[in-house]
Structure formats: structure tokens, C-alpha cells
Design an enzyme around this catalytic site. Sequence first.
Site, PDB file in Angstrom:
ATOM      1  N   CYS A   1      44.738   1.396 -42.269  1.00 40.72           N
ATOM      2  CA  CYS A   1      43.443   1.820 -41.732  1.00 40.72           C
ATOM      3  C   CYS A   1      42.385   0.853 -42.237  1.00 40.72           C
ATOM      4  CB  CYS A   1      43.095   3.227 -42.190  1.00 40.72           C
ATOM      5  SG  CYS A   1      44.237   4.484 -41.595  1.00 40.72           S
TER       6      CYS A   1
ATOM      7  N   GLU B   1      34.793   9.723 -39.648  1.00 37.87           N
ATOM      8  CA  GLU B   1      34.990   8.492 -38.888  1.00 37.87           C
ATOM      9  C   GLU B   1      35.274   8.719 -37.415  1.00 37.87           C
ATOM     10  OE1 GLU B   1      36.799   5.770 -42.507  1.00 37.87           O
ATOM     11  OE2 GLU B   1      38.223   6.664 -41.102  1.00 37.87           O
TER      12      GLU B   1
END
Length: 193
Positions: A68, A117
Site C-alpha cells: 500500500c 483513505e
Amino acid sequence: MTNDEHVVLVDGEGNPVGTAPKAAVHGTDTPLHMAFSSYVFDREGRLLLSRRAGHKQTWPAQWTNSCCGHPLPGEALPAAVSRRLEYELGLVVESVDLLLPRFAYRAVMDNGMVENELCPVYRAIVSVEPTPNPDEVDAVRWMPWKQFADTVMSGELDISPWAREQVPQLVALGPDPLTWPVGDPARLPAAVR
């Protein structure tokens, strides 16, 4: 990574509203910002899992998907995926494909640390073995996709909160991760289109 790396802040619709230093953005009141998740597969359809380094600020020593990260201001997401895969896992990828353009999540650690996010999900294909960067990754392992998905969906595998939410959406794309349909880049948040 440099200490002055910035992330792109966004509103609830995915429009850019500024930037902030990555080192300062994660806390108990983390603003919504752009990120990405990537799932690395080999040509046999095995998934590369990684365990986050034990000193990471968020979810240390947690098993998760391959990699990520956050796009830099003005950086295209496929370029960000490739950059982070090379940095964290020493991988040069053959392809990077958008899968879930609108994935978003918010998760809170036991200590109050928050992830918040807009996090499009990508598939990357490789033909080489990873060389993990110990600053980012404690361990890696390959796992057949179906075995991974089954153990996540049944709750047998302790996995990061974002991966736990992403896996059912990826399973819905079909049984073979190498033939999943590519997502529409026009559906990405405006901040990264």
C-alpha cells in the site's frame, strides 16, 4: 522515502483540497487522503502477502496485501504503485491494472490511530521474487488466491482492516485473479484522474 513526502488531501467526493506531510497526517484525527492498495500476483495466480514492519506507525507487524502507499502530488496512481513496489519489495512489475477505482475505508487502531483513505485497488503481475525492504516489510509469502480469499472471508487469517474489506469485492470479480476485468479510470477520484 524522504521525511518531506506529502500526501494528497481530498474531500468526501475525491476532489483535491491540499497536501500535507505524510509524517504528520496519520493520527487520531487523520484527514481523508489519497492512497492505493496493490495485490501482486505471479503467473500461477499466487498472491504475494506482506507483513508490515514492526516499527510502522499504523498496523505494525500486520499481515496484509502486497503493498500500500500514497501517490505523491501530481503522480499517476499506476506510477505510484510501481514506485512503491520497487521500494518496498524490490519488484519491477510487468503490468499494473486498476481493479476497484472507488474503494475507500476508515479504520481505527486500538491506540486511537486512524487510517482514512480513498484507496483505489490495483493488480500487479510479476515474474520475479521479491526482495523486501526491512524498513517497510518484515516478511513475505506467496499464497494461492483462493486459499487466501477463503481464509480471509472465514476469519481464519488475521489480516489488515483494508484487505478484509477489499477481498470480498475482489472475489466478486471472478475466481481467476489474472482475468479480473480492469476498472474504469474515469471512476477514479478527481484528485488522481
